[in-house]
Write a protein that holds these residues in place. Structure first.
Motif, PDB file in Angstrom:
ATOM      1  N   GLY A 144      -7.808 -22.085   4.097  1.00 17.58           N
ATOM      2  CA  GLY A 144      -7.877 -23.003   2.960  1.00 17.58           C
ATOM      3  C   GLY A 144      -8.290 -22.350   1.662  1.00 17.58           C
ATOM      4  O   GLY A 144      -8.285 -23.008   0.611  1.00 17.58           O
ATOM      5  N   GLN A 145      -8.659 -21.080   1.696  1.00 20.77           N
ATOM      6  CA  GLN A 145      -9.105 -20.390   0.483  1.00 20.77           C
ATOM      7  C   GLN A 145      -7.952 -19.586  -0.108  1.00 20.77           C
ATOM      8  O   GLN A 145      -7.208 -18.918   0.610  1.00 20.77           O
ATOM      9  CB  GLN A 145     -10.273 -19.464   0.795  1.00 20.77           C
ATOM     10  CG  GLN A 145     -11.079 -19.074  -0.433  1.00 20.77           C
ATOM     11  CD  GLN A 145     -12.492 -18.664  -0.058  1.00 20.77           C
ATOM     12  OE1 GLN A 145     -12.804 -18.477   1.113  1.00 20.77           O
ATOM     13  NE2 GLN A 145     -13.372 -18.526  -1.042  1.00 20.77           N
ATOM     14  N   ARG A 146      -7.812 -19.656  -1.427  1.00 20.97           N
ATOM     15  CA  ARG A 146      -6.742 -18.930  -2.111  1.00 20.97           C
ATOM     16  C   ARG A 146      -7.379 -17.845  -2.994  1.00 20.97           C
ATOM     17  O   ARG A 146      -7.972 -18.157  -4.030  1.00 20.97           O
ATOM     18  CB  ARG A 146      -5.880 -19.875  -2.945  1.00 20.97           C
ATOM     19  CG  ARG A 146      -5.126 -20.892  -2.082  1.00 20.97           C
ATOM     20  CD  ARG A 146      -4.354 -21.898  -2.914  1.00 20.97           C
ATOM     21  NE  ARG A 146      -3.265 -21.298  -3.672  1.00 20.97           N
ATOM     22  CZ  ARG A 146      -2.066 -21.021  -3.175  1.00 20.97           C
ATOM     23  NH1 ARG A 146      -1.805 -21.293  -1.901  1.00 20.97           N
ATOM     24  NH2 ARG A 146      -1.130 -20.496  -3.932  1.00 20.97           N
ATOM     25  N   PRO A 147      -7.292 -16.598  -2.574  1.00 20.52           N
ATOM     26  CA  PRO A 147      -7.976 -15.535  -3.315  1.00 20.52           C
ATOM     27  C   PRO A 147      -7.307 -15.221  -4.645  1.00 20.52           C
ATOM     28  O   PRO A 147      -6.148 -15.576  -4.885  1.00 20.52           O
ATOM     29  CB  PRO A 147      -7.866 -14.340  -2.366  1.00 20.52           C
ATOM     30  CG  PRO A 147      -6.641 -14.610  -1.560  1.00 20.52           C
ATOM     31  CD  PRO A 147      -6.574 -16.103  -1.395  1.00 20.52           C
ATOM     32  N   VAL A 148      -8.049 -14.540  -5.489  1.00 19.42           N
ATOM     33  CA  VAL A 148      -7.483 -13.876  -6.659  1.00 19.42           C
ATOM     34  C   VAL A 148      -7.320 -12.412  -6.280  1.00 19.42           C
ATOM     35  O   VAL A 148      -8.283 -11.748  -5.904  1.00 19.42           O
ATOM     36  CB  VAL A 148      -8.393 -14.006  -7.899  1.00 19.42           C
ATOM     37  CG1 VAL A 148      -7.805 -13.225  -9.077  1.00 19.42           C
ATOM     38  CG2 VAL A 148      -8.566 -15.476  -8.270  1.00 19.42           C
ATOM     39  N   PHE A 149      -6.109 -11.918  -6.350  1.00 18.16           N
ATOM     40  CA  PHE A 149      -5.833 -10.537  -5.976  1.00 18.16           C
ATOM     41  C   PHE A 149      -6.014  -9.601  -7.167  1.00 18.16           C
ATOM     42  O   PHE A 149      -5.642  -9.930  -8.293  1.00 18.16           O
ATOM     43  CB  PHE A 149      -4.401 -10.392  -5.451  1.00 18.16           C
ATOM     44  CG  PHE A 149      -4.173 -10.995  -4.096  1.00 18.16           C
ATOM     45  CD1 PHE A 149      -4.566 -10.326  -2.946  1.00 18.16           C
ATOM     46  CD2 PHE A 149      -3.565 -12.241  -3.965  1.00 18.16           C
ATOM     47  CE1 PHE A 149      -4.361 -10.875  -1.691  1.00 18.16           C
ATOM     48  CE2 PHE A 149      -3.352 -12.802  -2.718  1.00 18.16           C
ATOM     49  CZ  PHE A 149      -3.754 -12.119  -1.580  1.00 18.16           C
ATOM     50  N   VAL A 150      -6.574  -8.440  -6.893  1.00 18.16           N
ATOM     51  CA  VAL A 150      -6.541  -7.308  -7.823  1.00 18.16           C
ATOM     52  C   VAL A 150      -5.685  -6.250  -7.148  1.00 18.16           C
ATOM     53  O   VAL A 150      -6.057  -5.705  -6.106  1.00 18.16           O
ATOM     54  CB  VAL A 150      -7.951  -6.761  -8.116  1.00 18.16           C
ATOM     55  CG1 VAL A 150      -7.865  -5.507  -8.996  1.00 18.16           C
ATOM     56  CG2 VAL A 150      -8.812  -7.820  -8.773  1.00 18.16           C
ATOM     57  N   LEU A 151      -4.526  -5.974  -7.712  1.00 16.42           N
ATOM     58  CA  LEU A 151      -3.547  -5.115  -7.050  1.00 16.42           C
ATOM     59  C   LEU A 151      -3.144  -3.939  -7.929  1.00 16.42           C
ATOM     60  O   LEU A 151      -2.882  -4.088  -9.120  1.00 16.42           O
ATOM     61  CB  LEU A 151      -2.292  -5.918  -6.696  1.00 16.42           C
ATOM     62  CG  LEU A 151      -2.465  -7.078  -5.710  1.00 16.42           C
ATOM     63  CD1 LEU A 151      -1.156  -7.828  -5.561  1.00 16.42           C
ATOM     64  CD2 LEU A 151      -2.950  -6.582  -4.362  1.00 16.42           C
ATOM     65  N   GLY A 152      -3.101  -2.772  -7.302  1.00 16.98           N
ATOM     66  CA  GLY A 152      -2.553  -1.566  -7.911  1.00 16.98           C
ATOM     67  C   GLY A 152      -1.825  -0.795  -6.831  1.00 16.98           C
ATOM     68  O   GLY A 152      -2.327  -0.672  -5.714  1.00 16.98           O
ATOM     69  N   MET A 153      -0.639  -0.283  -7.136  1.00 15.71           N
ATOM     70  CA  MET A 153       0.180   0.373  -6.119  1.00 15.71           C
ATOM     71  C   MET A 153       0.824   1.632  -6.685  1.00 15.71           C
ATOM     72  O   MET A 153       0.956   1.776  -7.894  1.00 15.71           O
ATOM     73  CB  MET A 153       1.282  -0.579  -5.641  1.00 15.71           C
ATOM     74  CG  MET A 153       0.787  -1.930  -5.164  1.00 15.71           C
ATOM     75  SD  MET A 153       2.162  -3.053  -4.794  1.00 15.71           S
ATOM     76  CE  MET A 153       1.270  -4.566  -4.455  1.00 15.71           C
ATOM     77  N   LEU A 154       1.225   2.523  -5.786  1.00 12.54           N
ATOM     78  CA  LEU A 154       2.029   3.660  -6.181  1.00 12.54           C
ATOM     79  C   LEU A 154       3.481   3.219  -6.298  1.00 12.54           C
ATOM     80  O   LEU A 154       3.937   2.351  -5.540  1.00 12.54           O
ATOM     81  CB  LEU A 154       1.901   4.794  -5.172  1.00 12.54           C
ATOM     82  CG  LEU A 154       0.512   5.419  -5.011  1.00 12.54           C
ATOM     83  CD1 LEU A 154       0.557   6.554  -3.997  1.00 12.54           C
ATOM     84  CD2 LEU A 154      -0.032   5.915  -6.342  1.00 12.54           C
ATOM     85  N   ASP A 155       4.215   3.838  -7.232  1.00 14.18           N
ATOM     86  CA  ASP A 155       5.580   3.354  -7.467  1.00 14.18           C
ATOM     87  C   ASP A 155       6.544   3.688  -6.330  1.00 14.18           C
ATOM     88  O   ASP A 155       7.648   3.152  -6.279  1.00 14.18           O
ATOM     89  CB  ASP A 155       6.119   3.876  -8.798  1.00 14.18           C
ATOM     90  CG  ASP A 155       6.317   5.383  -8.816  1.00 14.18           C
ATOM     91  OD1 ASP A 155       5.986   6.057  -7.811  1.00 14.18           O
ATOM     92  OD2 ASP A 155       6.802   5.904  -9.845  1.00 14.18           O
ATOM     93  N   GLU A 156       6.119   4.557  -5.382  1.00 13.51           N
ATOM     94  CA  GLU A 156       6.993   4.896  -4.254  1.00 13.51           C
ATOM     95  C   GLU A 156       6.893   3.892  -3.118  1.00 13.51           C
ATOM     96  O   GLU A 156       7.643   3.964  -2.142  1.00 13.51           O
ATOM     97  CB  GLU A 156       6.629   6.278  -3.711  1.00 13.51           C
ATOM     98  CG  GLU A 156       5.260   6.330  -3.064  1.00 13.51           C
ATOM     99  CD  GLU A 156       4.850   7.721  -2.632  1.00 13.51           C
ATOM    100  OE1 GLU A 156       4.270   7.842  -1.548  1.00 13.51           O
ATOM    101  OE2 GLU A 156       5.115   8.669  -3.385  1.00 13.51           O
ATOM    102  N   LYS A 157       5.971   2.939  -3.229  1.00 12.36           N
ATOM    103  CA  LYS A 157       5.728   1.994  -2.138  1.00 12.36           C
ATOM    104  C   LYS A 157       6.710   0.818  -2.201  1.00 12.36           C
ATOM    105  O   LYS A 157       7.330   0.555  -3.236  1.00 12.36           O
ATOM    106  CB  LYS A 157       4.285   1.482  -2.205  1.00 12.36           C
ATOM    107  CG  LYS A 157       3.243   2.577  -2.055  1.00 12.36           C
ATOM    108  CD  LYS A 157       3.342   3.293  -0.727  1.00 12.36           C
ATOM    109  CE  LYS A 157       2.279   4.363  -0.557  1.00 12.36           C
ATOM    110  NZ  LYS A 157       2.364   5.042   0.742  1.00 12.36           N
ATOM    111  N   PRO A 158       6.841   0.062  -1.088  1.00 18.60           N
ATOM    112  CA  PRO A 158       7.726  -1.114  -1.071  1.00 18.60           C
ATOM    113  C   PRO A 158       7.075  -2.289  -1.806  1.00 18.60           C
ATOM    114  O   PRO A 158       6.636  -3.281  -1.204  1.00 18.60           O
ATOM    115  CB  PRO A 158       7.900  -1.391   0.423  1.00 18.60           C
ATOM    116  CG  PRO A 158       6.644  -0.888   1.052  1.00 18.60           C
ATOM    117  CD  PRO A 158       6.230   0.315   0.239  1.00 18.60           C
TER     118      PRO A 158
END
Length: 339
Positions: free
Chosen positions: A233-247
């Motif tokens: 029932g909880q909706r998190p706030v995401f902090v996202l950082g990724m490498l550009d080679e990832k899917p």
């Protein structure tokens, strides 16, 4: 001595300049030898077949779940990646294999058969059964041969830890059979004391912070399942950082529908090229109600905290580099949250 050997290798045109990882592996193995350790657990850096750690002659080999990762180096299919992973299998040395997709499992089984290596497959030769999963840890049971070990517990979060625990138990049992006895009491105490920084790692607070270094689609799926199970029932706030080679698009499609918002950023340390946070935000449109961009990771966390509110949840993910950087920057605060 290590410096001398590295310089000698660099001067040899048939060998070439050792990589940082190769030198680090040599240093670690030298240290283990000097310390006369009874058992060393050595994790492959990338793939397996050509990895520096594959110089080791193991007592037991372990292959954990295989996903589509490092595809530029290891191959574009699970079968190709499994062939690289199966490169750690040695003649006659037992292999513990976690649950795999059929195409990966078949490659591993064929290699083990070719080398006469006894293969212990999850779901066939051993299995884990989830008993409970909560914010304090995971309880499970493991079948090894014809016996069940009941009531095992790890302080790690997520239903998938039952499978991970089963692989660890199977490896320990084979280690015992190879002449390195581990009592059941020691096994239970070891599982109960395990720590895995940056993997479904929860810090209480207002809001709570959840760190998970998922950096491929399979890891994102495991994280999503963990959030559903542990924070219903909880909706998190995401902090996202990724490498550009990832899917990237696959990961966003898996994670963002679970959230109320996402803040995109980029780690300032690590190998590889980070994806541009603005580009990530554009690709996230329509997947989550609110999107923000903060190129400074610490500012991204602060914005996510404001959006989540004191009773909410902030989840940092997409890259182990990002998780590691933020845990370092927040170290004092995180220690206080655990005390």
């Amino acid at each position: 001595r290590l410096r001398e050997e590295a310089e000698r290798a660099a001067a040899d045109p048939n060998v070439g300049q050792p990589t940082e990882f190769e030198v680090g592996t040599a240093a670690a193995l030298t240290y283990f030898a000097q310390a006369a350790v009874d058992v060393a657990v050595v994790e492959v850096g990338l793939g397996g077949r050509l990895d520096a750690t594959n110089a080791v002659e193991p007592v037991v080999s372990v292959i954990t779940p295989i996903g589509l990762d490092h595809t530029r180096v290891l191959g574009n299919t699970l079968a190709e990646i499994a062939a690289e992973k199966a490169g750690i299998i040695k003649p006659g040395v037992p292999v513990v294999c976690a649950l795999q997709a059929p195409e990966a499992r078949d490659v591993i089984a064929a290699k083990a058969k070719e080398l006469g290596a006894p293969l212990y497959l999850a779901g066939r030769d051993f299995e884990g059964r989830l008993l409970s999963a909560g914010q304090e840890g995971t309880r499970f049971a493991v079948r090894w041969r014809d016996r069940w070990l009941e009531g095992l517990q790890v302080p790690l979060l997520g239903p998938h830890q039952a499978g991970n625990g089963a692989v660890a138990v199977a490896a320990v049992q084979l280690l015992s059979e190879a002449g390195f006895p581990v009592s059941e009491d020691a096994l239970r105490r070891g599982l109960a004391a395990v720590r895995w920084p940056g993997r479904m790692e929860l810090y209480p607070g207002k809001p709570a912070l959840l760190f998970d270094g998922a950096h491929n689609a399979e890891g994102a799926q495991v994280l999503a399942e963990g959030i559903r199970a542990l924070f219903p029932g909880q909706r998190p706030v995401f902090v996202l950082g990724m490498l550009d080679e990832k899917p990237i698009d696959a990961m966003l499609r898996i994670l963002l529908p679970l959230g109320q918002a996402a803040v995109f950023t980029a780690a300032r340390v690590g190998r590889g090229t980070p994806a541009d946070p603005g580009d990530l935000a554009r690709r996230a449109q329509g997947l989550v109600p609110s999107v923000g961009v903060e190129r400074d990771p610490l500012a991204a966390v602060e914005l996510a905290r404001r959006w989540a509110g004191p009773d909410g949840l902030v989840c940092v993910s997409g890259s182990l580099y990002l998780v590691g950087e933020l845990q370092g920057l927040l170290a004092g605060e995180l220690r206080g949250a655990r005390e």
